[in-house]
Design an enzyme around this catalytic site. Structure first.
Site, PDB file in Angstrom:
ATOM      1  N   ASN A   1       0.823  -1.204   0.000  1.00 45.32           N
ATOM      2  CA  ASN A   1       0.000   0.000   0.000  1.00 45.32           C
ATOM      3  C   ASN A   1       0.860   1.257   0.000  1.00 45.32           C
ATOM      4  O   ASN A   1       0.959   1.959  -1.008  1.00 45.32           O
ATOM      5  CB  ASN A   1      -0.949   0.004   1.204  1.00 45.32           C
ATOM      6  CG  ASN A   1      -1.950   1.156   1.157  1.00 45.32           C
ATOM      7  OD1 ASN A   1      -1.991   1.936   0.205  1.00 45.32           O
ATOM      8  ND2 ASN A   1      -2.758   1.282   2.198  1.00 45.32           N
ATOM      9  N   ASP A   2       1.525   1.513   1.123  1.00 45.98           N
ATOM     10  CA  ASP A   2       2.291   2.757   1.260  1.00 45.98           C
ATOM     11  C   ASP A   2       3.343   2.913   0.172  1.00 45.98           C
ATOM     12  O   ASP A   2       3.588   4.017  -0.311  1.00 45.98           O
ATOM     13  CB  ASP A   2       2.962   2.819   2.632  1.00 45.98           C
ATOM     14  CG  ASP A   2       1.948   2.857   3.768  1.00 45.98           C
ATOM     15  OD1 ASP A   2       0.833   3.370   3.549  1.00 45.98           O
ATOM     16  OD2 ASP A   2       2.271   2.358   4.860  1.00 45.98           O
ATOM     17  N   VAL A   3       3.977   1.808  -0.242  1.00 45.40           N
ATOM     18  CA  VAL A   3       5.087   1.890  -1.196  1.00 45.40           C
ATOM     19  C   VAL A   3       4.607   2.126  -2.619  1.00 45.40           C
ATOM     20  O   VAL A   3       5.417   2.285  -3.530  1.00 45.40           O
ATOM     21  CB  VAL A   3       5.957   0.614  -1.140  1.00 45.40           C
ATOM     22  CG1 VAL A   3       6.573   0.452   0.232  1.00 45.40           C
ATOM     23  CG2 VAL A   3       5.154  -0.630  -1.524  1.00 45.40           C
TER      24      VAL A   3
END
Length: 495
Positions: free
Chosen positions: A418-420
């Site tokens: 998600n974040d990456v």
């Protein structure tokens, strides 16, 4: 020559090494440790790197047993103590073998954190033993006054070791799910942390002038406390940096105790681990476009993240999809880039993912894997999982080597990341992940995003705009089951 003669030739007063062959043995073990680090830098050479490390440690342990053998007041080998040492080594070896055979690759981050805690605790135990019986370690005069240099080494060793132990315990609990991965913010934590660190430094300096028990044990207690305080506020998204940082701490603790013990192998090994861990921490921070100090001060999911995720989540339209839809789209593609994340590790979907990749290659699709430096919960986490699933090394690429290919990619298959992959890192200056380099999956013609549900967000607590793009299809459900269903659909057995 019998064993007693060998030991007599190899040791002197207090069991300290005087035989030049011991120095040569330690040098050889040091070279092997360097070769081990070099080998472990790549999955393709990791096995040989492990073998070099094992050989170096075997040489170091045997040399230490010969040159620091337990002797009584008359200089005669104490066979009882030697047996106790060998029994302890045997118990540790059995525990290590059992753990290595039983531990799942998905649990490797918390295992690494647990090992770091043991290294830190060992440093504390050695420092305490040296303090309580300095004459046995050859670090005091006849009156029992510990040498000033040894006090400095001892103070540093016990402080770093205690911080490593307590910090690693918190990291283990967060990684293992026994404690929330969200940051725990204590009121006035920066003042508390700075005050505690200042007290440790001040008492360590005072310890060189006064070796009273209250000074030594106060340093120990404060060091245990600051380890907890430093890691509790750090969110799960910063865990790769935390793991590498604790790795560095454990090395410096071992090196400090190596000076206290007069053991060259410990100094060499500790310095190698400490410096390599520090370099890795720098690389991890650079990969997130963050300073090391900012991670220690709070990490992702801190005050800004809490503020950004504190409101109600906006309801936005998104496109649902199925395993059959995904199988059709990828089978018609020329290029597919797979982006694994922590969700893949949790679901243990790496083997199913490799099967999916193999099936696509049979269909004539060009398959590559894109790895973000901080994907997962420890440095190289995704690489390890893919290697365990026998994904070919030449299909796995780091961010800087593959990011430009997403624009020419037909399908980006994101599984549990998600974040990456979040464009907010580039577009939203108020986002807690702003400035972090990401994998540009949004540039692909089609994005297939495997996610357990639309209700959750990444550890940074930030929603991902990729979910709602026109070219994105959300594949909701368990990552392993989704990959298995796609494999069945690709092979024609899912119809």
């Amino acid at each position: 020559m019998d064993m007693q003669a060998i030991l007599s030739a190899a040791t002197g007063e207090h069991g300290l090494a005087v035989n030049p062959w011991a120095a040569v043995a330690y040098l050889v073990s040091g070279v092997l440790f360097i070769l081990a680090l070099r080998g472990l830098s790549s999955p393709a050479t990791a096995q040989s790197g492990n073998r070099f490390g094992m050989a170096g440690m075997l040489i170091a342990v045997v040399t230490t047993l010969l040159t620091h053998a337990p002797v009584d007041a008359a200089g005669v080998l104490d066979s009882v103590s030697l047996i106790e040492i060998l029994v302890a080594i045997g118990i540790g070896a059995v525990i290590g073998i059992v753990m290595a055979r039983r531990i799942a690759m998905t649990a490797m981050p918390q295992l690494v954190a647990a090992f770091h805690s043991l290294v830190g605790l060992a440093a504390v135990a050695v420092a305490a033993a040296a303090y309580l019986n300095p004459l046995a370690f050859g670090i005091a005069d006849a009156a029992g006054q510990i040498h000033v240099v040894s006090r400095v080494e001892m103070g540093l060793g016990i402080a770093i070791g205690a911080i490593t132990f307590s910090g690693s315990v918190i990291a283990f609990l967060k990684l293992n799910g026994n404690m929330s991965g969200s940051p725990i913010m204590l009121p006035g934590r920066h003042v508390i942390n700075l005050g505690t660190l200042a007290a440790i430094v001040g008492l360590t300096a005072y310890f060189t002038q006064d070796q009273s028990p209250w000074v030594f044990w106060t340093i120990t207690g404060l060091s245990f406390a600051i380890g907890f305080l430093l890691i509790i506020p750090i969110g799960g998204a910063d865990m790769p940096v935390v793991v590498s940082m604790l790795n560095s701490y454990s090395g410096w603790a071992a090196a400090a105790m190596g000076f206290t013990l007069g053991n060259t192998a410990m100094i060499i090994t500790g310095a190698l681990v400490g410096s390599s861990g520090a370099i890795l921490s720098y690389i991890m921070c650079r990969a997130m476009n963050r300073s090391f100090i900012s991670v220690i001060a709070g990490g992702f999911g801190g005050d800004d993240a809490a503020a950004s995720s504190g409101g109600s989540k906006e309801q936005r339209p998104w496109k649902p999809g199925s395993a059959e839809d995904a199988a059709f789209l990828m089978s018609q593609a020329e290029n597919v880039i797979i982006v694994p994340g922590y969700g893949m590790a949790v679901a243990q979907a790496q083997h199913a993912l490799r099967e999916m990749g193999d099936q696509l290659k049979k269909e004539g699709v060009n398959v590559k894997y894109a790895i973000h430096p901080v994907a997962g919960r420890m440095p190289g986490h995704m690489n390890v999982l893919l290697a365990e699933a026998n994904v070919p090394y030449d299909e796995v690429f780091e961010l800087e080597d593959i990011n430009g290919e997403f624009a020419q990619c037909d399908v980006a298959f994101v599984i549990g990341a998600n974040d990456v992959t979040n464009p907010a890192a580039k577009t939203d200056k108020s986002s807690p992940i702003y400035g972090m380099p990401i994998l540009d999956v949004a540039n692909a013609k089609t994005v297939l995003f495997v996610k357990r549900s639309m209700g959750g967000v990444g550890y940074a607590g930030v929603d991902n705009d990729v979910f709602y793009m026109d070219q994105t299809m959300m594949l909701l459900g368990d990552a392993k089951k989704m990959a298995d269903d796609i494999v069945k659909a690709l092979s024609g057995t899912g119809h």
